[in-house]
Design an enzyme around this catalytic site. Structure first.
Site, mmCIF file in Angstrom:
data_model
loop_
_atom_site.group_PDB
_atom_site.id
_atom_site.type_symbol
_atom_site.label_atom_id
_atom_site.label_comp_id
_atom_site.label_asym_id
_atom_site.label_seq_id
_atom_site.Cartn_x
_atom_site.Cartn_y
_atom_site.Cartn_z
ATOM 1 N N GLY A 38 0.882 -1.175 0.000
ATOM 2 C CA GLY A 38 0.000 0.000 0.000
ATOM 3 C C GLY A 38 0.911 1.213 0.000
ATOM 4 N N LYS A 39 0.611 2.178 -0.863
ATOM 5 C CA LYS A 39 1.503 3.337 -0.953
ATOM 6 C C LYS A 39 1.632 4.063 0.378
ATOM 7 C CE LYS A 39 0.421 3.641 -5.807
ATOM 8 N NZ LYS A 39 1.540 2.807 -6.236
ATOM 9 N N GLU A 136 -4.633 6.812 -2.831
ATOM 10 C CA GLU A 136 -5.218 5.461 -2.737
ATOM 11 C C GLU A 136 -6.335 5.390 -1.695
ATOM 12 O OE1 GLU A 136 -2.229 1.948 -4.220
ATOM 13 O OE2 GLU A 136 -2.131 2.509 -2.127
ATOM 14 N N ASN A 179 5.705 11.721 -10.444
ATOM 15 C CA ASN A 179 6.511 11.278 -11.580
ATOM 16 C C ASN A 179 5.993 11.935 -12.862
ATOM 17 O OD1 ASN A 179 4.279 9.824 -12.476
ATOM 18 N ND2 ASN A 179 4.953 7.920 -11.524
ATOM 19 N N THR A 211 10.097 13.200 -10.106
ATOM 20 C CA THR A 211 11.034 12.084 -10.229
ATOM 21 C C THR A 211 10.982 11.540 -11.661
ATOM 22 O OG1 THR A 211 9.354 10.548 -9.414
ATOM 23 C CG2 THR A 211 10.863 11.448 -7.785
ATOM 24 N N ASP A 237 13.139 -5.757 -8.209
ATOM 25 C CA ASP A 237 11.697 -5.501 -8.064
ATOM 26 C C ASP A 237 11.521 -3.997 -7.798
ATOM 27 O OD1 ASP A 237 9.044 -5.347 -7.389
ATOM 28 O OD2 ASP A 237 9.110 -6.900 -5.838
ATOM 29 N N ASP A 243 7.738 4.935 -3.388
ATOM 30 C CA ASP A 243 7.274 5.180 -2.011
ATOM 31 C C ASP A 243 8.474 5.358 -1.076
ATOM 32 O OD1 ASP A 243 4.659 4.800 -2.892
ATOM 33 O OD2 ASP A 243 4.738 2.643 -2.511
ATOM 34 N N LYS A 276 15.945 -5.141 -4.112
ATOM 35 C CA LYS A 276 15.416 -6.206 -3.238
ATOM 36 C C LYS A 276 13.965 -6.500 -3.587
ATOM 37 C CE LYS A 276 15.739 -6.850 1.371
ATOM 38 N NZ LYS A 276 15.735 -6.360 2.778
ATOM 39 N N SER A 282 11.330 -4.148 1.220
ATOM 40 C CA SER A 282 12.584 -3.803 0.529
ATOM 41 C C SER A 282 13.157 -2.450 0.970
ATOM 42 C CB SER A 282 12.350 -3.762 -0.988
ATOM 43 O OG SER A 282 11.569 -2.636 -1.335
HETATM 44 O O1 RIB Z 1 3.626 1.616 -4.752
HETATM 45 C C1 RIB Z 1 3.569 0.230 -4.536
HETATM 46 C C2 RIB Z 1 2.266 -0.152 -3.912
HETATM 47 O O2 RIB Z 1 1.208 0.113 -4.807
HETATM 48 C C3 RIB Z 1 2.131 -1.611 -3.572
HETATM 49 O O3 RIB Z 1 2.634 -1.942 -2.303
HETATM 50 C C4 RIB Z 1 0.648 -1.873 -3.739
HETATM 51 O O4 RIB Z 1 -0.024 -2.196 -2.581
HETATM 52 C C5 RIB Z 1 0.081 -0.605 -4.391
HETATM 53 O O5 RIB Z 1 -0.582 0.178 -3.492
#
Ligand code: RIB
Length: 299
Positions: A38-39, A136, A179, A211, A237, A243, A276, A282
């Site tokens: 989740g962001k 979100e 971005n 960014t 990844d 974030d 990571k 990560s």
């Molecule tokens: O920015 C990455 C995130 O976007 C992920 O962790 C996913 O849950 C989505 O919210």
């Protein structure tokens, strides 16, 4: 200075795949992992791992115990997190061999932020504190307005960017971290420097941190413009790298870091996150980021 993050919390189902699923195709995944994401949660975690005082305001839906534990274990204050009868938000994430991702998000409890809860939470913070927002959760415009009324510093990361952000009270925002795609959505400008200028003209007084992925980015406010480079690493990844950058940069603001140093630190943390697996998992702690920077400066 405290950081209050009204943010999403998702259970990430991460599937490693040979390629992203195509329309009409059934594809076997190489592996699957259930992780915290989740962001909002990722950014709170990053800011806390960077050493800042962070308060997460989120809706803990059914099944979100691992998410709240993750925040707590990283030193994020979860006293503003509220229980919710809706299912926790989740994301289905495909990661290809190049480390790129494709993400499908189900909002669940992340869209259950009520006005009363927002007001009660904001009442615990004072002028000068930072309010961090992504896109979100629901009621983002309301939070922006109320936070600005209280003279809190609103920082907005308009991710994921949908058309609705054009109707948000963006004049309440003190800093945009975004971005190229998000900048284009907000300004209709393709050229990054121009997009930053247009956004600053539209929101006088706001700073813009744009960014540009492997190309680094540009920070500008009424007094200065600074560019920064990205660090080159092998991508495992990319989920959560943005974030990580955002959380680290905001922590740096709260800690009074010089802008140039802050940009470099955030870029280093984000490079480590890319190398990571996972989103929140990560994100490096400050000592790892500083060690990476020290190695880079010896090169
Ligand atoms: O920015 C990455 C995130 O976007 C992920 O962790 C996913 O849950 C989505 O919210």
């Amino acid at each position: 200075m405290k950081i209050l993050n009204f943010g999403s919390m998702n259970i990430d189902y991460v599937y490693r795949v040979e390629h992203f699923v195509r329309p009409g195709e059934t594809l076997g995944a190489i592996s699957m992992e259930k992780q915290c994401g989740g962001k909002g949660l990722n950014q709170s975690t990053a800011a806390a791992r960077a050493g800042a005082e962070v308060y997460h305001a989120g809706m803990a839906g059914v099944g979100s115990e691992m998410l709240v534990s993750m925040l707590k274990d990283n030193g994020v204050d979860v006293s503003c997190v509220c229980g919710c009868a809706q299912p926790a938000g989740h994301a289905v994430i495909q990661v290809n061999p190049r480390g790129q991702n494709s993400i499908l998000v189900y909002s669940g409890s992340n869209h259950a932020f009520g006005r009363e809860y927002i007001e009660k939470t904001l009442a615990k913070f004072a002028q000068g504190d930072i309010v961090l927002l992504q896109n979100e959760i629901n009621n983002v415009p309301y939070i922006m307005e109320k936070a600005a009324e209280k003279k809190l510093r609103v920082i907005f990361n308009p991710s994921p960017a949908g058309e609705e952000i054009l109707g948000y009270p963006l004049e309440s925002v003190g800093l945009f971290i975004l971005n190229e795609t998000e900048a284009k959505m907000l300004t209709d400008e393709n050229e990054p420097e121009r997009a930053a200028k247009v956004l600053r003209r539209r929101c006088p007084g706001a700073a813009v941190l744009l960014t540009l992925g492997e190309k680094g980015g540009i920070y500008s406010d009424s007094e200065r413009e600074e560019t920064f480079d990205a660090f080159s690493v092998a991508a495992v990844d990319t989920t959560g790298a943005g974030d990580t950058f955002t959380g680290y940069f905001i922590a740096g603001i709260a800690q009074g870091l010089d802008t140039g140093e802050n940009l470099r630190r955030a870029a280093a943390a984000s490079a480590l996150a890319v190398s990571k697996k996972g989103a929140a998992a990560s994100i490096p702690v400050l000592a790892q980021t500083l060690a990476f920077l020290a190695r880079e400066s010896r090169k």
